[in-house]
Scaffold this active site. Structure first.
Site, PDB file in Angstrom:
ATOM      1  N   GLY A   1      -6.072   3.529 -11.467  1.00  0.00           N
ATOM      2  CA  GLY A   1      -5.383   4.684 -10.890  1.00  0.00           C
ATOM      3  C   GLY A   1      -4.716   4.365  -9.582  1.00  0.00           C
ATOM      4  N   GLU A   2      -4.035   5.371  -9.097  1.00  0.00           N
ATOM      5  CA  GLU A   2      -3.291   5.245  -7.862  1.00  0.00           C
ATOM      6  C   GLU A   2      -3.704   6.417  -6.990  1.00  0.00           C
ATOM      7  OE1 GLU A   2      -0.381   2.839  -8.177  1.00  0.00           O
ATOM      8  OE2 GLU A   2      -0.795   2.750  -6.017  1.00  0.00           O
ATOM      9  N   GLY A   3      -4.418   6.147  -5.907  1.00  0.00           N
ATOM     10  CA  GLY A   3      -4.879   7.242  -5.066  1.00  0.00           C
ATOM     11  C   GLY A   3      -3.856   7.604  -4.015  1.00  0.00           C
ATOM     12  N   THR A   4      -4.268   8.489  -3.109  1.00  0.00           N
ATOM     13  CA  THR A   4      -3.361   8.930  -2.066  1.00  0.00           C
ATOM     14  C   THR A   4      -2.966   7.774  -1.161  1.00  0.00           C
ATOM     15  OG1 THR A   4      -4.727  10.903  -2.083  1.00  0.00           O
ATOM     16  CG2 THR A   4      -2.995  10.798  -0.427  1.00  0.00           C
TER      17      THR A   4
ATOM     18  N   GLY B   1      -3.895   4.236  -1.820  1.00  0.00           N
ATOM     19  CA  GLY B   1      -4.168   2.906  -2.327  1.00  0.00           C
ATOM     20  C   GLY B   1      -4.554   2.932  -3.789  1.00  0.00           C
ATOM     21  N   LYS B   2      -4.644   1.752  -4.332  1.00  0.00           N
ATOM     22  CA  LYS B   2      -4.945   1.653  -5.755  1.00  0.00           C
ATOM     23  C   LYS B   2      -6.431   1.823  -6.021  1.00  0.00           C
ATOM     24  CE  LYS B   2      -0.994  -1.110  -6.970  1.00  0.00           C
ATOM     25  NZ  LYS B   2      -0.366  -2.428  -6.889  1.00  0.00           N
ATOM     26  N   VAL B   3      -6.734   2.246  -7.238  1.00  0.00           N
ATOM     27  CA  VAL B   3      -8.122   2.384  -7.649  1.00  0.00           C
ATOM     28  C   VAL B   3      -8.387   1.389  -8.774  1.00  0.00           C
ATOM     29  CG1 VAL B   3      -9.896   3.948  -8.493  1.00  0.00           C
ATOM     30  CG2 VAL B   3      -8.026   4.833  -7.091  1.00  0.00           C
TER      31      VAL B   3
ATOM     32  N   LYS C   1     -11.869   2.029  -4.549  1.00  0.00           N
ATOM     33  CA  LYS C   1     -10.631   2.596  -4.054  1.00  0.00           C
ATOM     34  C   LYS C   1     -10.262   1.837  -2.792  1.00  0.00           C
ATOM     35  CE  LYS C   1      -8.688   7.053  -2.755  1.00  0.00           C
ATOM     36  NZ  LYS C   1      -8.936   8.488  -2.879  1.00  0.00           N
TER      37      LYS C   1
ATOM     38  N   ASP D   1      -5.928  19.276  -3.561  1.00  0.00           N
ATOM     39  CA  ASP D   1      -5.169  18.486  -4.527  1.00  0.00           C
ATOM     40  C   ASP D   1      -5.827  18.509  -5.901  1.00  0.00           C
ATOM     41  OD1 ASP D   1      -3.039  17.030  -5.423  1.00  0.00           O
ATOM     42  OD2 ASP D   1      -3.769  15.095  -4.714  1.00  0.00           O
TER      43      ASP D   1
END
Lengths: 419, 410
Positions: free
Chosen positions: B89-92, B94-96, B111, B204
């Site tokens: 995934g892509e967090g707020t 950075g990548k997860v 994360k 969010d």
């Protein structure tokens, strides 16, 4: 705080014992002539944090958080191996973010440069580059193990002693994280109700809490215990309050026959304020409270010998210098302030000849106080710190030297701790 | 006072152990071969005067309070503790990644908070998320195991969740029963009720931030936009929060004074999405977002929302024509009567009349109407892991999908 104190990292991992604090200074002790200087450095650095924090417009709670960060960092690091002034700047910067009142990194760098270039610090080389501070911040956050929720005694003080709804006089509540959450058990125990301290006494308690950050108390005891100890001290030190307590309890024995009339007057006045039974009702260890009180008094005794030079042109009676004094500075000063409760400046710098000479060489020439003990100044401490770092560097350059056996000892110590 | 000393969730960083040598070179994006290594102040002699022997540590810090569930406390190095498996995934900020604990084999989500890009040092949003998650503990909120520092980045180590809601709603293999959907809705509301009780607004809520595991448990994640709010007084916040499709009308109309009710609108959107399988209001910008809401619920009137005319941007984006409320007609083919009732209360135009999470949990939809909520335990039969990112990738490359399908969460 929305967080439960008992479940917090503050309680679980960051309340340490006296021996741990001592061990953390072991290396520094190798490089300092008089171990007592290390205690003075504790005051010196806390004052520097406070000074920088005020310049940055940080509120008292943010400054307190920065101070706790600083002390936690130096549980794992030595003064002589790091740049404490860079660490101070990083602590203020992280605290401002952690407490939801961020300041810009540029401001931190420029204010730190200006504050620390003052004569008493003598730091002419504070990095002007933002990235140096950002880098330091990274290591700081690492060593803090990302535990950035700090509990402070202020909140307990206000909850225990403040009139309902009047907390806005102080900056405790405004903007504090999760402050709207007022459910959940009060974390110091069972206590119901409040002790109503008069304004000046409350303010004095507040200032004493500020002062506790000059020592290692915030590492050693839970904040609510410190708050209770401070309330105790305030009741003793704040003259009008003490007098009123004495008046309350004295006639109880002496004037037994007039008991009924006294009770009547009490009823008309207010619900009877009985601080003693109020404190007794708190579900805390009074032995520990007494210990903390002792340590606060010991801090003031030490602090008494620490004199901050006032930078020329600046009035030393300002917010910062106003905090230098202690209720114990001189007997008259102490009582005077106790009487007014508000004025904090009375006793500071009354004998501040120390900034005159800046003796270049031997600290043995340092000024001596009335009691014959040496007076310690920031200039002196800056020099002590510089010397420590130079000695450490020299040792490192030599690759061995007196540091060596020490390192071996430490390895053993660590192996034992691990095993 | 009973002190909760359990703290199973906190896995201590074994800071007292000798740290592995610092590996020079620029921090690189971890690939599947990368393992994380610990770095620390000691290794960077840029700052410390020079290399030094680790300082003595306070005993309390040296002794983990909680037995670490992954056995990391016992030895040598925490280097190689986590091996990255894939990006999920892509967090707020950075990548997860999905990663495996090399000692226990347990999967975690890492994360990454990228520090090197940040001019202002540690991102204040990351700090907020860390502080928030450290103080939260609930079965419907994702669990933060620990923090890790490595290669100039800070990593948050989370429990691993197999799917997210967006991913799982797009897959075709497993069909949720009505009882399953009700359970998901209930779990989401329970998580929100807890957050709001703790004084936290998520800000969010959307499909990709709602995670699911194969046991059918739902957890709210990504607190990058969340913050504490004051229950007693309403403060000014930014209205540039919440992904457009889940953003409530009052934010679209520019209000900066709001509270937990903004999350409830998003929850209403999710509730509908559970049944329809796709986001209900899909605007391209603020204006078209409002229009798509109006098409379903009609244009807001002062009768339905007394404060609407006072909204900062109301005059600017005032609807030109009056539209009637078609909600029940449009959605009755998916939702039961009781479900429609609840959704309507969650998607109330007037923020002050919008139902709270705690109230919503008491709705007849959960307490009276059949079927009773049931965890979608059948998810364990689902092949592969379904995250929004993967769903996206599948559309792009079906092939890649097949390769990762073999992995099953242990």
């Amino acid at each position: 705080m929305a967080t439960d104190f008992w479940a917090s990292s503050h309680y679980k991992r960051w309340i340490v014992d006296r021996a741990a604090v001592q061990r953390a200074r072991a290396e520094d002790r190798q490089y300092v002539d008089d171990p007592e200087y290390l205690d003075f450095l504790g005051i010196f650095f806390a004052n520097a944090i406070s000074k920088l924090g005020k310049k940055l417009g940080l509120r008292q709670r943010v400054i307190a958080t920065a101070t706790v960060f600083f002390r936690r960092f130096y549980l794992k690091n030595s003064y002589c191996e790091t740049d404490p002034f860079l660490v101070i700047a990083a602590c203020c910067y992280v605290a401002s973010k952690a407490e939801e009142s961020p300041v810009h990194i540029k401001n931190v760098v420029s204010e730190a440069r200006s504050v620390f270039s003052q004569d008493m610090y003598g730091i002419k080389t504070f990095p002007s580059d933002n990235s140096k501070l950002a880098e330091m911040e990274f290591y700081l956050v690492d060593d803090l193990e990302c535990d950035m929720t700090i509990f402070h005694p202020y909140r307990t003080l206000m909850t225990l002693c403040c009139k309902e709804g009047s907390s806005s006089d102080f900056d405790t509540e405004a903007g504090e994280l999760g402050v709207g959450v007022n459910d959940g058990p009060r974390y110091w125990g069972t206590g119901e109700g409040k002790l109503e301290l008069p304004g000046p006494a409350l303010q004095m308690a507040w200032f004493i809490i500020n002062d506790t950050y000059r020592s290692e108390l915030c590492l050693l005891y839970p904040p609510h215990m410190i708050a209770v100890a401070v309330i105790n001290l305030t009741l003793v030190l704040h003259n009008p309050t003490r007098t009123s307590i004495q008046n309350q309890s004295a006639p109880a024995q002496a004037a037994a026959p007039r008991r009924s009339s006294r009770q009547a007057s009490n009823h008309t006045k207010k619900p009877a304020q009985d601080p003693i039974s109020f404190l007794a009702s708190l579900n805390v260890s009074m032995t520990q409270v007494a210990t903390i009180m002792q340590e606060i008094i010991a801090l003031y005794t030490l602090w008494d010998r620490y004199k901050e030079e006032s930078p020329s042109g600046e009035t030393s009676r300002g917010s910062l210098a106003g905090q230098q004094g202690s209720p114990f500075t001189t007997s008259s000063g102490g009582t005077k302030r106790s009487a007014t409760g508000v004025s904090r400046s009375g006793s500071v710098n009354t004998s501040s000849g120390s900034n005159g000479g800046t003796p270049m060489d031997t600290r043995e020439e340092g000024e001596t106080g009335e009691d014959g003990k040496m007076v310690v100044t920031p200039t002196l401490l800056s020099r002590v710190l510089r010397k420590m770092r130079e000695a450490k560097l020299a040792d490192l350059a030599r690759g061995s030297g007196p540091g060596r056996p020490m390192a071996v000892n430490k390895m053993i110590g660590r192996a034992q701790a691990a095993g | 006072m009973v002190v909760d000393n359990a703290g199973h969730e906190q896995v201590l960083q074994a800071q007292d152990q000798p740290r592995p040598n610092f590996h020079p070179g620029p921090p690189s994006t971890p690939s599947s071969q990368d393992t994380l290594r610990q770095s620390s102040l000691q290794e960077h002699n840029r700052l410390a005067l020079s290399h030094k022997v680790g300082g003595p540590l306070p005993s309390r810090l040296a002794t983990p309070v909680a037995p670490s569930s992954d056995g990391t406390s016992e030895t040598s190095s925490r280097a190689d503790l986590y091996a990255i498996v894939s990006q999920v995934g892509e967090g707020t900020f950075g990548k997860v990644y999905k990663a495996r604990n090399t000692i226990t084999g347990v999967h975690v989500a890492l994360k990454r908070i990228r520090m090197e890009q940040e001019r202002d040092g540690f991102p204040v949003t990351a700090m907020r998320e860390i502080k928030l998650l450290q103080s939260l503990r609930h079965q419907n909120v994702v669990k933060l195991y620990e923090m890790m520092v490595s290669h100039g980045s800070v990593y948050m180590v989370f429990e691993y969740m197999d799917h997210d809601l967006t991913g799982v709603l797009t897959q075709q293999q497993f069909a949720f029963s009505d009882a399953n959907l009700k359970s998901l809705c209930q779990q989401m509301l329970a998580g929100l009720a807890y957050l709001h009780h703790k004084g936290v607004i998520h800000r969010d809520i959307k499909g990709s931030n709602i995670l699911l595991n194969n046991r059918g448990e739902l957890k709210l994640a990504d607190f990058g936009l969340a913050r504490f709010y004051q229950k007693r007084r309403r403060s000014d916040y930014t209205n540039r929060v919440i992904t457009l499709w889940y953003r409530p009308p009052e934010l679209l109309l520019g209000t900066t004074v709001y509270g937990p009710e903004v999350d409830m609108w998003s929850a209403g959107c999710i509730m509908l999405e559970l049944y329809t399988k796709k986001p209900v209001f899909q605007g391209n910008d603020d204006i078209s977002q409002l229009d798509s809401i109006y098409k379903v619920f009609g244009t807001p009137t002062p009768e339905r929302w007394p404060g609407v005319a006072d909204m900062p941007w109301y005059e600017l984006v005032k609807p030109k024509e009056v539209i009637e409320d078609h909600f029940r007609v449009l959605f009755k083919k998916w939702l039961s009567h009781a479900a429609l009732d609840l959704a309507e209360q969650l998607l109330n135009y007037d923020p002050s009349k919008r139902i709270t999470a705690a109230q919503a949990l008491e709705a007849p939809y959960f307490t009276q109407e059949e079927p009773a909520p049931a965890l979608p335990v059948g998810l364990s039969t689902l092949e592969g892991e379904w995250h929004e990112l993967e769903a996206k990738r599948e559309r792009e490359r079906v092939k890649k999908r097949r390769r990762t399908e073999g992995e099953v969460f242990q």
